[in-house]
Design a protein around this motif. Structure first.
Motif, PDB file in Angstrom:
ATOM      1  N   ALA A 134      36.145  54.785  27.765  1.00 32.82           N
ATOM      2  CA  ALA A 134      37.539  54.320  27.757  1.00 32.82           C
ATOM      3  C   ALA A 134      38.187  54.742  29.070  1.00 32.82           C
ATOM      4  O   ALA A 134      38.556  55.921  29.215  1.00 32.82           O
ATOM      5  CB  ALA A 134      38.303  54.897  26.573  1.00 32.82           C
ATOM      6  N   PRO A 135      38.311  53.831  30.012  1.00 32.04           N
ATOM      7  CA  PRO A 135      38.905  54.182  31.311  1.00 32.04           C
ATOM      8  C   PRO A 135      40.275  54.843  31.134  1.00 32.04           C
ATOM      9  O   PRO A 135      41.120  54.365  30.374  1.00 32.04           O
ATOM     10  CB  PRO A 135      39.021  52.825  32.016  1.00 32.04           C
ATOM     11  CG  PRO A 135      37.931  52.001  31.409  1.00 32.04           C
ATOM     12  CD  PRO A 135      37.874  52.425  29.974  1.00 32.04           C
ATOM     13  N   GLY A 136      40.451  55.971  31.823  1.00 26.43           N
ATOM     14  CA  GLY A 136      41.715  56.687  31.764  1.00 26.43           C
ATOM     15  C   GLY A 136      41.823  57.681  30.625  1.00 26.43           C
ATOM     16  O   GLY A 136      42.766  58.478  30.564  1.00 26.43           O
ATOM     17  N   ARG A 137      40.871  57.646  29.710  1.00 29.28           N
ATOM     18  CA  ARG A 137      40.936  58.497  28.510  1.00 29.28           C
ATOM     19  C   ARG A 137      40.875  59.980  28.863  1.00 29.28           C
ATOM     20  O   ARG A 137      41.514  60.805  28.224  1.00 29.28           O
ATOM     21  CB  ARG A 137      39.776  58.130  27.587  1.00 29.28           C
ATOM     22  CG  ARG A 137      39.727  58.901  26.267  1.00 29.28           C
ATOM     23  CD  ARG A 137      40.749  58.390  25.309  1.00 29.28           C
ATOM     24  NE  ARG A 137      40.575  58.976  23.986  1.00 29.28           N
ATOM     25  CZ  ARG A 137      41.443  58.825  22.998  1.00 29.28           C
ATOM     26  NH1 ARG A 137      42.533  58.102  23.183  1.00 29.28           N
ATOM     27  NH2 ARG A 137      41.230  59.383  21.816  1.00 29.28           N
ATOM     28  N   ARG A 138      40.091  60.333  29.883  1.00 30.33           N
ATOM     29  CA  ARG A 138      39.917  61.752  30.197  1.00 30.33           C
ATOM     30  C   ARG A 138      41.192  62.399  30.728  1.00 30.33           C
ATOM     31  O   ARG A 138      41.304  63.618  30.739  1.00 30.33           O
ATOM     32  CB  ARG A 138      38.770  61.952  31.191  1.00 30.33           C
ATOM     33  CG  ARG A 138      38.930  61.279  32.537  1.00 30.33           C
ATOM     34  CD  ARG A 138      37.618  61.415  33.307  1.00 30.33           C
ATOM     35  NE  ARG A 138      37.599  60.621  34.518  1.00 30.33           N
ATOM     36  CZ  ARG A 138      37.853  61.078  35.733  1.00 30.33           C
ATOM     37  NH1 ARG A 138      38.183  62.360  35.877  1.00 30.33           N
ATOM     38  NH2 ARG A 138      37.809  60.303  36.784  1.00 30.33           N
ATOM     39  N   GLN A 139      42.148  61.595  31.162  1.00 31.01           N
ATOM     40  CA  GLN A 139      43.430  62.159  31.574  1.00 31.01           C
ATOM     41  C   GLN A 139      44.313  62.492  30.369  1.00 31.01           C
ATOM     42  O   GLN A 139      45.324  63.176  30.498  1.00 31.01           O
ATOM     43  CB  GLN A 139      44.179  61.196  32.499  1.00 31.01           C
ATOM     44  CG  GLN A 139      43.702  61.215  33.950  1.00 31.01           C
ATOM     45  CD  GLN A 139      42.429  60.430  34.158  1.00 31.01           C
ATOM     46  OE1 GLN A 139      42.222  59.416  33.505  1.00 31.01           O
ATOM     47  NE2 GLN A 139      41.579  60.881  35.066  1.00 31.01           N
ATOM     48  N   GLU A 140      43.922  62.000  29.189  1.00 29.99           N
ATOM     49  CA  GLU A 140      44.751  62.170  27.994  1.00 29.99           C
ATOM     50  C   GLU A 140      44.199  63.209  27.011  1.00 29.99           C
ATOM     51  O   GLU A 140      44.960  63.758  26.217  1.00 29.99           O
ATOM     52  CB  GLU A 140      44.875  60.828  27.258  1.00 29.99           C
ATOM     53  CG  GLU A 140      45.479  59.716  28.117  1.00 29.99           C
ATOM     54  CD  GLU A 140      45.428  58.368  27.435  1.00 29.99           C
ATOM     55  OE1 GLU A 140      46.226  57.489  27.807  1.00 29.99           O
ATOM     56  OE2 GLU A 140      44.583  58.184  26.533  1.00 29.99           O
ATOM     57  N   VAL A 141      42.889  63.442  27.050  1.00 37.76           N
ATOM     58  CA  VAL A 141      42.270  64.303  26.048  1.00 37.76           C
ATOM     59  C   VAL A 141      41.908  65.664  26.636  1.00 37.76           C
ATOM     60  O   VAL A 141      41.972  65.874  27.845  1.00 37.76           O
ATOM     61  CB  VAL A 141      40.992  63.641  25.472  1.00 37.76           C
ATOM     62  CG1 VAL A 141      41.338  62.317  24.822  1.00 37.76           C
ATOM     63  CG2 VAL A 141      39.938  63.462  26.559  1.00 37.76           C
ATOM     64  N   ARG A 142      41.534  66.594  25.753  1.00 33.19           N
ATOM     65  CA  ARG A 142      41.036  67.880  26.217  1.00 33.19           C
ATOM     66  C   ARG A 142      39.597  67.724  26.664  1.00 33.19           C
ATOM     67  O   ARG A 142      38.740  67.291  25.909  1.00 33.19           O
ATOM     68  CB  ARG A 142      41.115  68.923  25.091  1.00 33.19           C
ATOM     69  CG  ARG A 142      40.578  70.315  25.504  1.00 33.19           C
ATOM     70  CD  ARG A 142      40.593  71.306  24.358  1.00 33.19           C
ATOM     71  NE  ARG A 142      39.652  70.977  23.293  1.00 33.19           N
ATOM     72  CZ  ARG A 142      38.326  71.221  23.348  1.00 33.19           C
ATOM     73  NH1 ARG A 142      37.781  71.759  24.426  1.00 33.19           N
ATOM     74  NH2 ARG A 142      37.565  70.907  22.313  1.00 33.19           N
ATOM     75  N   MET A 143      39.306  68.091  27.884  1.00 32.27           N
ATOM     76  CA  MET A 143      37.944  68.049  28.385  1.00 32.27           C
ATOM     77  C   MET A 143      37.187  69.285  27.890  1.00 32.27           C
ATOM     78  O   MET A 143      37.799  70.230  27.383  1.00 32.27           O
ATOM     79  CB  MET A 143      37.941  67.955  29.905  1.00 32.27           C
ATOM     80  CG  MET A 143      38.488  66.622  30.443  1.00 32.27           C
ATOM     81  SD  MET A 143      37.483  65.200  29.942  1.00 32.27           S
ATOM     82  CE  MET A 143      36.110  65.318  31.106  1.00 32.27           C
ATOM     83  N   PRO A 144      35.858  69.316  27.998  1.00 27.76           N
ATOM     84  CA  PRO A 144      35.070  70.429  27.454  1.00 27.76           C
ATOM     85  C   PRO A 144      35.513  71.783  27.999  1.00 27.76           C
ATOM     86  O   PRO A 144      35.820  71.925  29.187  1.00 27.76           O
ATOM     87  CB  PRO A 144      33.643  70.098  27.909  1.00 27.76           C
ATOM     88  CG  PRO A 144      33.639  68.613  28.088  1.00 27.76           C
ATOM     89  CD  PRO A 144      34.999  68.267  28.593  1.00 27.76           C
ATOM     90  N   ASP A 145      35.545  72.768  27.087  1.00 26.23           N
ATOM     91  CA  ASP A 145      35.801  74.133  27.548  1.00 26.23           C
ATOM     92  C   ASP A 145      34.490  74.728  28.052  1.00 26.23           C
ATOM     93  O   ASP A 145      33.437  74.063  28.051  1.00 26.23           O
ATOM     94  CB  ASP A 145      36.436  74.980  26.443  1.00 26.23           C
ATOM     95  CG  ASP A 145      35.560  75.120  25.208  1.00 26.23           C
ATOM     96  OD1 ASP A 145      34.314  75.022  25.327  1.00 26.23           O
ATOM     97  OD2 ASP A 145      36.104  75.329  24.113  1.00 26.23           O
ATOM     98  N   ASP A 146      34.514  75.975  28.478  1.00 29.42           N
ATOM     99  CA  ASP A 146      33.329  76.579  29.086  1.00 29.42           C
ATOM    100  C   ASP A 146      32.154  76.612  28.129  1.00 29.42           C
ATOM    101  O   ASP A 146      31.000  76.360  28.534  1.00 29.42           O
ATOM    102  CB  ASP A 146      33.655  77.998  29.569  1.00 29.42           C
ATOM    103  CG  ASP A 146      34.587  78.011  30.770  1.00 29.42           C
ATOM    104  OD1 ASP A 146      34.739  76.946  31.409  1.00 29.42           O
ATOM    105  OD2 ASP A 146      35.160  79.079  31.073  1.00 29.42           O
TER     106      ASP A 146
END
Length: 204
Positions: A134-146
């Motif tokens: 989903a283009p642009g989705r990563r700006q809206e969701v929490r990305m992986p933690d460490d």
């Protein structure tokens, strides 16, 4: 860089060779529009073929999963692989049973995966995967933690040996069968998004 992948003993199509395509644009388009690839490999003499999500960045094909995945462990250990992406575009109904077929697009890539150890490449590849979903989705969701990042293995396959094979068009009946009074033609198939279904938790 050549506009086509070289023909090798692995990629040279011998049956119905006219359906083969070695140009990068065709191969990459099939890889990009597919959501699932099937990865074939052998471990201790036993053949396996496992479906998994894939994505491409330039001339590199990526897959990912849990560190404990048998597929990823085997590929990380150097098992040679064959990756296939296939899409059916239609069922071809002929006047004879023998000439029934399918219209399809397929791509195969051969080689050995490598573990993506470089953190910058790993992050960039996962971001590219999110953009494919989903283009642009990563700006809206929490990305992986460490912890999530460390628990995920990303493998990369340089696209060097690759080929596409496709069929399109109507049935190819024998002249002697053309008068048989039965419908002949193509029943198109397509993959498309339906109406989004919200997570029920959003109503809470």
């Amino acid at each position: 860089m050549s506009s086509s992948y070289p023909q090798t003993e692995l990629t040279r199509v011998r049956r119905m060779a006219a359906r083969a395509h070695y140009d990068r644009a065709t191969v990459q388009a099939i890889l990009d529009t597919g959501w699932i690839c099937h990865v074939g490999f052998t471990v201790d003499g036993q053949a396996h073929c496992i479906p998994t999500a894939h994505w491409r960045v330039d001339d590199t094909l990526y897959i990912h999963g849990s560190n404990g995945s048998r597929l990823l462990k085997a590929l990380a250990d150097g098992a040679r692989a064959c990756v296939c992406v296939a899409q059916v575009d239609g069922l071809v109904l002929a006047r004879s049973a023998f000439h029934h077929s399918m219209n399809y697009r397929s791509a195969m890539v051969y080689g050995q995966f490598r573990v993506v150890d470089d953190e910058a490449e790993k992050w960039a590849s996962l971001a590219a995967f999110m953009d494919k979903i989903a283009p642009g989705r990563r700006q809206e969701v929490r990305m992986p933690d460490d912890n999530e990042f460390a628990a995920t293995t990303v493998l990369a396959l340089d696209i060097v040996e690759a080929v596409a094979k496709m069929r399109s068009g109507p049935p190819k009946d024998d002249e002697a069968d053309m008068a048989i009074p039965v419908w002949a033609g193509v029943r198109p198939l397509e993959t498309r998004f339906g109406t989004p279904i919200p997570d029920p938790a959003m109503a809470g």
